[in-house]
Design an enzyme around this catalytic site. Sequence first.
Site, PDB file in Angstrom:
ATOM      1  N   ASP A   1      80.696 101.147   4.448  1.00 31.43           N
ATOM      2  CA  ASP A   1      81.367 102.074   5.365  1.00 31.43           C
ATOM      3  C   ASP A   1      82.799 101.546   5.481  1.00 31.43           C
ATOM      4  OD1 ASP A   1      80.804 104.381   7.397  1.00 31.43           O
ATOM      5  OD2 ASP A   1      81.899 102.934   8.605  1.00 31.43           O
TER       6      ASP A   1
ATOM      7  N   LYS B   1      72.679 101.813  11.410  1.00 35.51           N
ATOM      8  CA  LYS B   1      74.077 101.469  11.154  1.00 35.51           C
ATOM      9  C   LYS B   1      74.292 100.045  11.613  1.00 35.51           C
ATOM     10  CE  LYS B   1      77.833 103.432   9.542  1.00 35.51           C
ATOM     11  NZ  LYS B   1      78.009 104.552   8.615  1.00 35.51           N
TER      12      LYS B   1
HETATM   13  P1  NDP Z   1      87.500 102.664   3.890  1.00 29.13           P
HETATM   14  O1  NDP Z   1      87.517 101.377   4.615  1.00 29.13           O
HETATM   15  O2  NDP Z   1      87.398 102.680   2.419  1.00 29.13           O
HETATM   16  O3  NDP Z   1      88.800 103.514   4.291  1.00 29.13           O
HETATM   17  C1  NDP Z   1      89.074 103.836   5.607  1.00 29.13           C
HETATM   18  C2  NDP Z   1      90.421 104.509   5.670  1.00 29.13           C
HETATM   19  O4  NDP Z   1      90.626 105.012   6.993  1.00 29.13           O
HETATM   20  C3  NDP Z   1      91.565 103.566   5.411  1.00 29.13           C
HETATM   21  O5  NDP Z   1      92.644 104.267   4.857  1.00 29.13           O
HETATM   22  C4  NDP Z   1      91.892 103.060   6.813  1.00 29.13           C
HETATM   23  O6  NDP Z   1      93.224 102.597   6.961  1.00 29.13           O
HETATM   24  C5  NDP Z   1      91.692 104.314   7.620  1.00 29.13           C
HETATM   25  N1  NDP Z   1      91.297 103.939   8.986  1.00 29.13           N
HETATM   26  C6  NDP Z   1      90.265 103.141   9.357  1.00 29.13           C
HETATM   27  N2  NDP Z   1      90.237 102.994  10.677  1.00 29.13           N
HETATM   28  C7  NDP Z   1      91.277 103.714  11.142  1.00 29.13           C
HETATM   29  C8  NDP Z   1      91.774 103.955  12.437  1.00 29.13           C
HETATM   30  N3  NDP Z   1      91.185 103.410  13.522  1.00 29.13           N
HETATM   31  N4  NDP Z   1      92.860 104.778  12.562  1.00 29.13           N
HETATM   32  C9  NDP Z   1      93.443 105.314  11.466  1.00 29.13           C
HETATM   33  N5  NDP Z   1      93.020 105.120  10.205  1.00 29.13           N
HETATM   34  C10 NDP Z   1      91.956 104.331  10.057  1.00 29.13           C
HETATM   35  O7  NDP Z   1      86.315 103.513   4.564  1.00 29.13           O
HETATM   36  P2  NDP Z   1      85.577 104.802   4.001  1.00 29.13           P
HETATM   37  O8  NDP Z   1      86.513 105.625   3.202  1.00 29.13           O
HETATM   38  O9  NDP Z   1      84.305 104.360   3.413  1.00 29.13           O
HETATM   39  O10 NDP Z   1      85.205 105.553   5.366  1.00 29.13           O
HETATM   40  C11 NDP Z   1      86.043 106.561   5.946  1.00 29.13           C
HETATM   41  C12 NDP Z   1      85.228 107.416   6.892  1.00 29.13           C
HETATM   42  O11 NDP Z   1      84.173 108.059   6.162  1.00 29.13           O
HETATM   43  C13 NDP Z   1      84.530 106.675   8.044  1.00 29.13           C
HETATM   44  O12 NDP Z   1      84.488 107.525   9.172  1.00 29.13           O
HETATM   45  C14 NDP Z   1      83.114 106.472   7.514  1.00 29.13           C
HETATM   46  O13 NDP Z   1      82.182 106.302   8.557  1.00 29.13           O
HETATM   47  C15 NDP Z   1      82.924 107.789   6.784  1.00 29.13           C
HETATM   48  N6  NDP Z   1      81.855 107.796   5.791  1.00 29.13           N
HETATM   49  C16 NDP Z   1      81.880 106.926   4.731  1.00 29.13           C
HETATM   50  C17 NDP Z   1      80.896 106.979   3.768  1.00 29.13           C
HETATM   51  C18 NDP Z   1      80.930 106.137   2.550  1.00 29.13           C
HETATM   52  O14 NDP Z   1      80.120 106.393   1.635  1.00 29.13           O
HETATM   53  N7  NDP Z   1      81.815 105.165   2.432  1.00 29.13           N
HETATM   54  C19 NDP Z   1      79.754 107.903   3.905  1.00 29.13           C
HETATM   55  C20 NDP Z   1      79.860 108.834   4.991  1.00 29.13           C
HETATM   56  C21 NDP Z   1      80.883 108.754   5.910  1.00 29.13           C
HETATM   57  P3  NDP Z   1      93.523 100.998   7.004  1.00 29.13           P
HETATM   58  O15 NDP Z   1      93.527 100.573   5.582  1.00 29.13           O
HETATM   59  O16 NDP Z   1      94.844 100.930   7.653  1.00 29.13           O
HETATM   60  O17 NDP Z   1      92.430 100.372   7.809  1.00 29.13           O
END
Ligand code: NDP
Length: 445
Positions: free
Chosen positions: A164, A124
């Site tokens: 991510d 990561k």
């Molecule tokens: P994105 O950046 O596309 O979206 C993240 C979302 O979560 C946004 O709506 C963001 O809001 C919100 N968010 C981020 N940080 C926080 C926080 N500290 N508190 C509250 N809301 C938060 O990321 P992904 O959708 O790719 O990832 C989401 C989760 O899924 C993560 O845990 C990631 O590790 C996991 N994941 C992702 C994969 C992938 O293929 N992308 C694969 C496996 C797991 P804001 O816009 O306000 O920041």
Amino acid sequence: MNAQQVLDNLKLRFPGEPEYHQAVEEVLSTIEEEYNKHPEFDKANLIERLCIPDRIYTFRVSWQDDSGKIQTNMGYRVQHNNAIGPYKGGIRFHASVNLGILKFLAFEQTFKNSLTTLPMGGAKGGSDFSPRGKSNAEVMRFCQAFMLELTRNIGPDVDVPAGDIGVGGREVGYMFGMYKKLTHEFSGVLTGKGREFGGSLIRPEATGYGNVYFLQEMLKTRGLSVEGKTVLISGAGNVAQYTAEKVLQLGGKVLTMSDSDGYIYDPDGIDREKLDYIMELKNIYRGRIREYVDHYPTAKYVAGQKPWNEKADIALPSATQNEISEEAAQALVNNGVIAVSEGANMPSTPGAIRVFQKAKILYAPGKAANAGGVSVSGLEMSQNSERLSWTAEEVDHRLHIIMEDIHANCLKYGTEPDGYINYVKGANIAGFIKVAKAMMAQGIV
Ligand code: NDP
């Protein structure tokens, strides 16, 4: 192995990394019994070699913002374990990123990648740079500066990063462009690329779709389905959007989505048209979720809160780590939730997991339920090596099979005497066994 002793020792050696300690504790507490059935593991001190990353790169990233000011951020890549394949894992750009968070994610990734049945090790990386509020040009300059340093430590057979939080198609594209420029090489060094330059169909959808496929498998064990169920989703990014899309396709009703400022609750359900609006808002205009209620006034926006106090059948956390506290888990259970399946990595605190398991609801940890994303990344690597591109149907079909296999493995190792399926234990043991055997076969390296 005495799990508590190993953990205490790691805490002493690596203080100030609470998320890493939390992830290690969860795994050690569930694999201890299985581990101790193999005295040869302890003789080779396998457990410390499995918990401590192979290596960590830390570097400064300097870049120029639009006003001409020179900014600095920290960059990291944690290469955790490559016993079963090249290092593989996403890159996170978010102000909260630090080494402890990336170590937890790389550790989890190792078990997750093992579960996928594909040959991928765990890694990561990321930076405390946040793309939020930055111009396209600033994001490009940052990605280029980040890749300038990372280039020397990755490669299609060495370490293959992906997206991510904060790293989507735009950021992967900029990083790929810089890698190509620096190495004079067009290779599958990153996954999640644009379709035009080697990206796999279904990769953007894979984590969300995969989580819902896993949910379907869990529900089947109780003779249930997604159709007609009400669903709480957190997040509004990549994972949340395609989770919502698949829930809708299967006849479920999505009540909430969120971002880091608050959540929206739509009593009529977020239907296809409304989800299209959210996708455009988030992916093109990079707006905030609160703008939803300006368009759909029958919905409410709750600032500064998470959606877990709302009543629903299913919860699919898809934002970030530790977003479901013990109290929030209790509220979900009190409201009659039947299943929680994690799209995000480690969104439930240890207290929340205890609440879910005590109530004997269906609960799937991220390392099993969200493994669809890295699985399709693995399929993207295969397609890049073959210089072929598979159809969406073929990739989706393979994703479906992988999620079913992961579920079957969780059942195999996690079914308790009373029939309750402990998915945490099942996923941890299944993921661990394969990596452990590979490490044993390869000697002390
Ligand atoms: P994105 O950046 O596309 O979206 C993240 C979302 O979560 C946004 O709506 C963001 O809001 C919100 N968010 C981020 N940080 C926080 C926080 N500290 N508190 C509250 N809301 C938060 O990321 P992904 O959708 O790719 O990832 C989401 C989760 O899924 C993560 O845990 C990631 O590790 C996991 N994941 C992702 C994969 C992938 O293929 N992308 C694969 C496996 C797991 P804001 O816009 O306000 O920041």
